[in-house]
Design an enzyme around this catalytic site. Sequence first.
Site, PDB file in Angstrom:
ATOM      1  N   PRO A  24       0.841  -1.434   0.029  1.00 55.03           N
ATOM      2  CA  PRO A  24       0.018  -0.097  -0.013  1.00 55.03           C
ATOM      3  C   PRO A  24       0.964   1.176   0.230  1.00 55.03           C
ATOM      4  O   PRO A  24       0.729   2.188   0.833  1.00 55.03           O
ATOM      5  CB  PRO A  24      -0.846  -0.278   1.349  1.00 55.03           C
ATOM      6  CG  PRO A  24      -0.025  -1.033   2.140  1.00 55.03           C
ATOM      7  CD  PRO A  24       0.857  -2.055   1.263  1.00 55.03           C
ATOM      8  N   CYS A  25       1.541   1.391  -1.036  1.00 55.90           N
ATOM      9  CA  CYS A  25       2.294   2.741  -1.207  1.00 55.90           C
ATOM     10  C   CYS A  25       1.339   4.018  -1.233  1.00 55.90           C
ATOM     11  O   CYS A  25       1.761   5.068  -0.978  1.00 55.90           O
ATOM     12  CB  CYS A  25       3.154   2.597  -2.391  1.00 55.90           C
ATOM     13  SG  CYS A  25       2.343   2.309  -4.020  1.00 55.90           S
TER      14      CYS A  25
END
Length: 158
Positions: free
Chosen positions: A124-125
């Site tokens: 989850p950048c």
Amino acid sequence: MSTHCTLPSPLGWLSISSNTDAITELRFIDATDNTDKNIEPATPLLKSACRQLTEYFAGTRRNFELPLAPRGTPFQHTVWQALQTIPHGEHRSYKDIALLIGNPGAMRAVGLANGRNPIAIIIPCHRVIGASGKLVGYAGGIERKSWLLQLEAAPGSG
């Protein structure tokens, strides 16, 4: 052996690739991309990835349960592991991630590693924002990042 499939999503088409053991890439397919958008998942792993992503977009899944094998440097892998510790619905700054990996001076390097994340959404950048709280940089575009953060912030999401 590498296989891939595509999945329609609320954010446009996604291309998902895997080797025999793990997901290796998840990227957004833009309109100008020549990737075939009708490739069905051919392996149980890709079918599971598509199912879990569909559940995530429906707001019924918070965490992914998929083996991952992103290609990158040891430093990038350290950053990507740290990103996976950010809880659903929360966010962190580049400084937070640098501190988490024990390298407080590496904020810029963390930002570069974040931008090179080959497995969007699952790693989850999009949960990394600027120190000021503003949305900054996202390989899929700021609009997609904003949409993902709003999805995760929605009551009852997951």
